[in-house]
Design a protein around this motif. Sequence first.
Motif, short mmCIF file in Angstrom:
data_model
loop_
_atom_site.label_atom_id
_atom_site.label_comp_id
_atom_site.label_asym_id
_atom_site.label_seq_id
_atom_site.Cartn_x
_atom_site.Cartn_y
_atom_site.Cartn_z
N ARG A 125 0.83 -1.21 0.00
CA ARG A 125 0.00 0.00 0.00
C ARG A 125 0.86 1.26 0.00
O ARG A 125 0.58 2.23 -0.71
CB ARG A 125 -0.91 0.02 1.22
N ALA A 126 1.91 1.24 0.83
CA ALA A 126 2.78 2.42 0.92
C ALA A 126 3.47 2.69 -0.42
O ALA A 126 3.54 3.83 -0.88
CB ALA A 126 3.82 2.23 2.02
N LEU A 127 3.94 1.64 -1.09
CA LEU A 127 4.62 1.82 -2.38
C LEU A 127 3.64 2.26 -3.46
O LEU A 127 3.98 3.08 -4.33
CB LEU A 127 5.33 0.53 -2.78
N GLN A 128 2.41 1.75 -3.42
CA GLN A 128 1.41 2.18 -4.41
C GLN A 128 1.04 3.65 -4.22
O GLN A 128 0.90 4.39 -5.18
CB GLN A 128 0.17 1.28 -4.33
N GLN A 129 0.93 4.08 -2.97
CA GLN A 129 0.63 5.49 -2.72
C GLN A 129 1.82 6.37 -3.11
O GLN A 129 1.65 7.46 -3.64
CB GLN A 129 0.28 5.70 -1.25
N LEU A 130 3.02 5.89 -2.86
CA LEU A 130 4.22 6.63 -3.24
C LEU A 130 4.32 6.76 -4.75
O LEU A 130 4.71 7.80 -5.27
CB LEU A 130 5.47 5.93 -2.68
N GLN A 131 3.91 5.70 -5.47
CA GLN A 131 3.91 5.76 -6.93
C GLN A 131 2.92 6.80 -7.42
O GLN A 131 3.20 7.54 -8.37
CB GLN A 131 3.58 4.39 -7.52
N ALA A 132 1.80 6.92 -6.76
CA ALA A 132 0.79 7.90 -7.17
C ALA A 132 1.22 9.32 -6.83
O ALA A 132 1.00 10.26 -7.59
CB ALA A 132 -0.54 7.59 -6.52
N LEU A 133 1.88 9.50 -5.68
CA LEU A 133 2.24 10.84 -5.21
C LEU A 133 3.56 11.35 -5.79
O LEU A 133 3.66 12.52 -6.17
CB LEU A 133 2.33 10.86 -3.68
N ALA A 134 4.59 10.49 -5.81
CA ALA A 134 5.93 10.93 -6.24
C ALA A 134 6.63 9.80 -6.99
O ALA A 134 7.45 9.07 -6.42
CB ALA A 134 6.75 11.36 -5.03
N PRO A 135 6.32 9.63 -8.28
CA PRO A 135 6.94 8.53 -9.03
C PRO A 135 8.46 8.65 -9.14
O PRO A 135 9.16 7.64 -9.13
CB PRO A 135 6.26 8.59 -10.39
N GLY A 136 8.98 9.87 -9.23
CA GLY A 136 10.44 10.05 -9.30
C GLY A 136 11.13 9.57 -8.04
O GLY A 136 12.20 8.95 -8.09
N TYR A 137 10.51 9.89 -6.89
CA TYR A 137 11.07 9.45 -5.63
C TYR A 137 11.04 7.93 -5.53
O TYR A 137 11.98 7.31 -5.06
CB TYR A 137 10.32 10.07 -4.46
N LEU A 138 9.95 7.33 -5.99
CA LEU A 138 9.84 5.87 -5.96
C LEU A 138 10.91 5.23 -6.83
O LEU A 138 11.49 4.21 -6.45
CB LEU A 138 8.44 5.42 -6.40
N GLN A 139 11.19 5.83 -7.98
CA GLN A 139 12.24 5.31 -8.86
C GLN A 139 13.58 5.30 -8.13
O GLN A 139 14.32 4.32 -8.15
CB GLN A 139 12.34 6.13 -10.13
N ARG A 140 13.90 6.42 -7.48
CA ARG A 140 15.17 6.49 -6.75
C ARG A 140 15.21 5.50 -5.59
O ARG A 140 16.22 4.87 -5.33
CB ARG A 140 15.41 7.90 -6.24
N LEU A 141 14.10 5.38 -4.89
CA LEU A 141 14.03 4.45 -3.77
C LEU A 141 14.26 3.02 -4.23
O LEU A 141 15.04 2.27 -3.63
CB LEU A 141 12.67 4.57 -3.07
#
Length: 178
Positions: free
Chosen positions: A122-138
């Motif tokens: 859930r946290a990763l899906q929300q992160l993808q919706a809110l900040a995809p660039g940050y998720l890529q770096r993470l």
Amino acid sequence: MDDPIAWVQARAEADPVRRRVLEALARRACAQAPGPLRERLVARLVQRAEAEPIALPARPAANAPSPLTELLAQLQAGPELRNVQIHRRTWSALRLTRRLAEVSAPVPEHLGPLNSQVLVARALQQLQALAPGYLQRLLTQLDALAALAPLQAAAEAEKPARPASRPAAKKTPAPRKR
């Protein structure tokens, strides 16, 4: 020589570092009482003052490129590095797409709402919706950490084992007096 400090100050010294060294040696000689130690310090002062200054290597011009800069310019000019960068970007994008697909995959409902797998998904899906660039770096950093994990395990296996601590001594109760 009665006053080594005055003697050093009277000398014309172009190098400020050398002048400071001579002044420090002169102060040390002045601090000593007359005797053999002071004479040796004064002799050392005179020897150092009359010695030829060491020639420092010439500095390259400020605008001259360093050898590393020249090598980097040659590598960037060649087609090989550009091809490697293009392929690296492609593989990175493919790996990221695969990871994002794993994140977007549905999580079984029977695990419960507080299961760690469900919470992370859930946290990763929300992160993808809110900040995809940050998720890529993470995800890139997590891949790097996962690649380093076997190296850390190997390093820990090579460490010598700690000696076991001694077991605590048992206390025996003192005999009762009657």
